[in-house]
Design an enzyme around this catalytic site. Structure first.
Site, mmCIF file in Angstrom:
data_model
loop_
_atom_site.group_PDB
_atom_site.id
_atom_site.type_symbol
_atom_site.label_atom_id
_atom_site.label_comp_id
_atom_site.label_asym_id
_atom_site.label_seq_id
_atom_site.Cartn_x
_atom_site.Cartn_y
_atom_site.Cartn_z
ATOM 1 C CG HIS A 40 -1.714 1.286 1.346
ATOM 2 N ND1 HIS A 40 -2.663 1.652 0.423
ATOM 3 C CD2 HIS A 40 -1.697 2.281 2.277
ATOM 4 C CE1 HIS A 40 -3.199 2.815 0.772
ATOM 5 N NE2 HIS A 40 -2.628 3.213 1.890
ATOM 6 C CE LYS A 51 -0.105 5.959 1.057
ATOM 7 N NZ LYS A 51 -0.991 6.363 2.168
ATOM 8 C CG ASP A 57 -4.856 2.389 -3.118
ATOM 9 O OD1 ASP A 57 -4.574 2.720 -1.942
ATOM 10 O OD2 ASP A 57 -5.835 1.689 -3.412
ATOM 11 N NE ARG A 116 17.196 18.639 13.244
ATOM 12 C CZ ARG A 116 17.112 19.496 14.269
ATOM 13 N NH1 ARG A 116 16.657 19.082 15.448
ATOM 14 N NH2 ARG A 116 17.459 20.761 14.105
#
Length: 330
Positions: free
Chosen positions: A147, A168, A186, A255
């Protein structure tokens, strides 16, 4: 993710899908068209024709040519009959005679007796082995349904994942508008080629539904019609996953980039980049930068590592200068 339990191919499917390319013609054994192939590599029948049948695979395609046919002609009829019977008793799926060599009567007889399809082909055995291997590698490849959304960004297959409704499809739509290409949205069929390659396509690549996308508030969109052929592609190798997550105060995200996360799909490890979402963040631009940064790493340049090494070098040089000042007595 859900597992696809496609573990074999019927001889009927193998014949129908390769009939023209491999110049296949069914000679005998038509009752065995429901036999199953579950081994990728086609086999030579050499040792089996000599009487050693301990390793005759019951799940592999056998391909024979001029060498094997000549050997059968040079042994006595009694030995030929005995060795071939021993082999056919193993009930392998099928056999292909290459190089346009006529199939002998005894091979036809045993093929019908044991319901093992016997094919003839005008193609040479090298081509038969290669094309059969390529076909079965694809059809018998381990696969899952995933998915998410798969987009080709600067030639890198980027798999965009995240929980339902997180954005998405909207991210992919913006990327397509910026000139990139949609592979599937999908539901993505992911299959493994070899040991280290993941390929992705739509669950129905031959269907007219392949390039449709649902955008909440808008509805179903046909991307191939809206953006044309330049906005879509049939399949793509998956090289990196971008996971969209909701931003929280305690969200732990990288980071600097020195710590590289990975994820495993079908036992193949690929880089994983987590992007926390906050209002105003341009996710499509970040996805482009992720793909470009991945290209840099492939070419041998890792920005985070170079930056870290440069910073350490500058700190060391500064420390040396300070040490010299400490030695000054004036």
């Amino acid at each position: 993710m859900s597992t696809e339990k496609k573990i074999d191919v019927s001889i009927k499917d193998f014949f129908n899908e390769n009939r023209e390319e491999l110049s296949l013609e069914l000679v005998s054994g038509k009752e065995g068209m429901s036999n199953k192939i579950s081994v990728v590599e086609p086999h030579h029948p050499g040792l089996a024709f000599a009487g050693f049948t301990d390793y005759v695979s019951e799940d592999a395609v056998f391909i024979m040519g001029e060498v094997e046919n000549s050997y059968l002609k040079h042994i006595s009829p009694a030995r030929r009959s005995l060795n071939l019977n021993r082999m056919f008793e193993k009930r392998f799926p099928c056999m292909i005679m290459g190089n346009d060599i006529p199939v002998s009567k005894i091979l036809k007889m045993l093929s019908n007796k044991y319901s093992i399809p016997m094919f003839s082909s005008k193609a040479n055995t090298n081509m038969l082995f290669h094309r059969t291997n390529v076909y079965l590698s694809s059809r018998l490849a381990p696969s899952i349904t995933f998915h998410g959304t798969l987009v080709d960004i600067y030639g890198i297959g980027v798999l965009i994942s995240g929980k339902s409704g997180i954005g998405k499809s909207e991210c992919a739509l913006d990327l397509i508008d910026r000139g990139h290409r949609l592979v599937a949205d999908d539901a993505i069929k992911i299959f493994r080629r070899g040991e280290h390659i993941l390929m992705g396509t739509g669950i129905a690549p031959d269907s007219a539904l392949q390039y449709h996308m649902e955008v909440r508030g808008v509805g179903i969109l046909d991307i191939s019609k809206i953006f044309g052929i330049r906005g879509v592609r049939l399949h793509k190798r998956i090289e990196i996953e971008i996971n969209l997550i909701e931003w929280k105060m305690d969200t732990d995200v990288e980071r600097v980039g020195l710590k590289e996360e990975t994820t495993k799909i079908l036992d193949v490890e690929i880089p994983l980049v987590k992007i926390p979402l906050i209002p105003g963040k341009n996710v499509s631009v970040i996805a482009e930068v992720v793909a470009l940064n991945h290209l840099l790493k492939i070419s041998g340049y890792d920005t985070a590592k170079v930056f870290n090494a440069t910073l350490i070098k500058l700190m060391q040089e500064k420390a040396k200068k300070l040490a010299r000042l400490d030695e000054d007595v004036e």
